[in-house]
Design a protein around this motif. Structure first.
Motif, PDB file in Angstrom:
ATOM      1  N   PRO A 202       6.487  -3.175   0.390  1.00 60.17           N
ATOM      2  CA  PRO A 202       5.074  -3.540   0.523  1.00 60.17           C
ATOM      3  C   PRO A 202       4.125  -2.540  -0.128  1.00 60.17           C
ATOM      4  N   GLU A 203       4.556  -1.279  -0.319  1.00 61.48           N
ATOM      5  CA  GLU A 203       3.706  -0.280  -0.957  1.00 61.48           C
ATOM      6  C   GLU A 203       3.332  -0.660  -2.389  1.00 61.48           C
ATOM      7  N   ASN A 204       4.112  -1.580  -2.982  1.00 57.93           N
ATOM      8  CA  ASN A 204       3.812  -1.997  -4.350  1.00 57.93           C
ATOM      9  C   ASN A 204       2.568  -2.869  -4.447  1.00 57.93           C
ATOM     10  N   ARG A 205       2.101  -3.369  -3.319  1.00 58.48           N
ATOM     11  CA  ARG A 205       0.874  -4.173  -3.338  1.00 58.48           C
ATOM     12  C   ARG A 205      -0.317  -3.207  -3.399  1.00 58.48           C
ATOM     13  N   ARG A 206      -0.850  -3.028  -4.603  1.00 60.85           N
ATOM     14  CA  ARG A 206      -1.886  -2.022  -4.799  1.00 60.85           C
ATOM     15  C   ARG A 206      -2.750  -2.367  -5.999  1.00 60.85           C
ATOM     16  N   VAL A 207      -3.895  -1.706  -6.084  1.00 56.04           N
ATOM     17  CA  VAL A 207      -4.756  -1.768  -7.274  1.00 56.04           C
ATOM     18  C   VAL A 207      -4.989  -0.337  -7.725  1.00 56.04           C
ATOM     19  N   MET A 208      -4.719  -0.085  -9.007  1.00 55.52           N
ATOM     20  CA  MET A 208      -4.833   1.257  -9.573  1.00 55.52           C
ATOM     21  C   MET A 208      -6.031   1.328 -10.527  1.00 55.52           C
TER      22      MET A 208
END
Length: 212
Positions: A202-208
Motif C-alpha cells: 500500500p505504500e506505493n499509493r503516493r504522489v511525488m
C-alpha cells in the motif's frame, strides 16, 4: 511592580535570542529539505511550545517568606492579591529528516477511496507546498508531479487513476498561485514501486514532486 517589569523584559530577551531557524514551521522546513537539500538540523514545533507562568506580588498584597522560586504569594491569598506573568514560550524542537534523494519529495497526500478527490488534510499540506514553491529558493523552478498506485486491480485503471490524482495536485497548486507552466503531470500507475517494496504494497499509493 519592578519585579513584574523585569520578568516581562526577561521574557522578551529570551524570545529574541531564539535561533532564526527555530521559528520555521516543521512541515515547511521538511519540504524545503526534501526538494533543495537545505536542511536545518532542527526546528521548533509550534504545537508543543508552552509558556511558563511566574507569580509576583501585587503592590500592597501580603508577601510570603523567602523561596527558591519566584512565588511571593502568601498561603491563602486571593487571586486579586497576585499577578501572573507569562514568560517566553519554551520551544520543543523537531528533527528534520534528511532526504534519501534530494529533489524528490513524497507529498504524503490522501484521497477519497478510488477517486482523485483530495481530502482536507491533503489540501492543508498542499497549501504549505504552494508557499514553499513561491519562496525565493524555488520560485520559478519546474516540478514533475508523479502519480503512483499499487498493483491491485487493472493496470489500465491504475494508470489513469494515478494520472488523475497527479492532475488534481497540480490543479490545487495552480489555484494556490503556482504557475501551471511550472508543473508537469504524469501517471505511472504501478510501474514504479518503492525500492524494497512489493508491487502490491500500500505504500506505493503516493504522489511525488520531483524538481526538474
Amino acid at each position: 511592580m519592578k519585579l513584574v517589569v523585569s520578568l516581562g523584559v526577561l521574557g522578551f530577551m529570551l524570545a529574541a535570542a531564539a535561533p532564526a531557524h527555530a521559528q520555521s514551521d516543521p512541515e515547511s522546513a521538511q519540504i524545503m529539505c526534501d526538494l533543495t537539500g537545505d536542511c536545518a538540523e532542527d526546528v521548533a514545533d509550534p504545537n508543543a511550545a508552552q509558556g511558563n507562568e511566574l507569580t509576583a506580588a501585587t503592590p500592597g498584597a501580603p508577601r510570603g517568606g523567602k523561596t527558591r522560586g519566584f512565588s511571593f504569594q502568601r498561603a491563602g491569598a486571593t487571586p486579586s492579591q497576585s499577578t501572573r506573568v507569562a514568560t517566553a514560550p519554551q520551544p520543543t524542537t523537531q528533527r528534520v529528516a534528511k532526504p534519501a534523494q534530494v529533489g524528490s519529495s513524497d507529498l504524503g497526500l490522501t484521497f477519497m477511496p478510488n477517486s482523485a478527490e483530495l481530502t482536507e488534510p491533503a489540501k492543508a499540506r498542499l497549501a504549505k507546498y504552494a508557499q514553499v514553491l513561491g519562496g525565493p529558493k524555488l520560485n520559478g523552478r519546474r516540478l514533475r508531479i508523479e502519480g503512483h498506485t499499487d498493483a491491485s486491480g487493472s493496470a489500465a485503471i491504475n494508470k489513469e487513476l494515478s494520472r488523475r490524482r497527479a492532475q488534481a495536485v497540480a490543479d490545487f497548486l495552480a489555484a494556490s498561485g503556482v504557475a501551471r507552466n511550472r508543473l508537469d503531470v504524469v501517471g505511472y500507475g504501478s510501474a514504479k514501486p518503492l525500492p524494497g517494496k512489493s508491487a502490491s504494497a500500500p505504500e506505493n499509493r503516493r504522489v511525488m514532486a520531483v524538481l526538474l
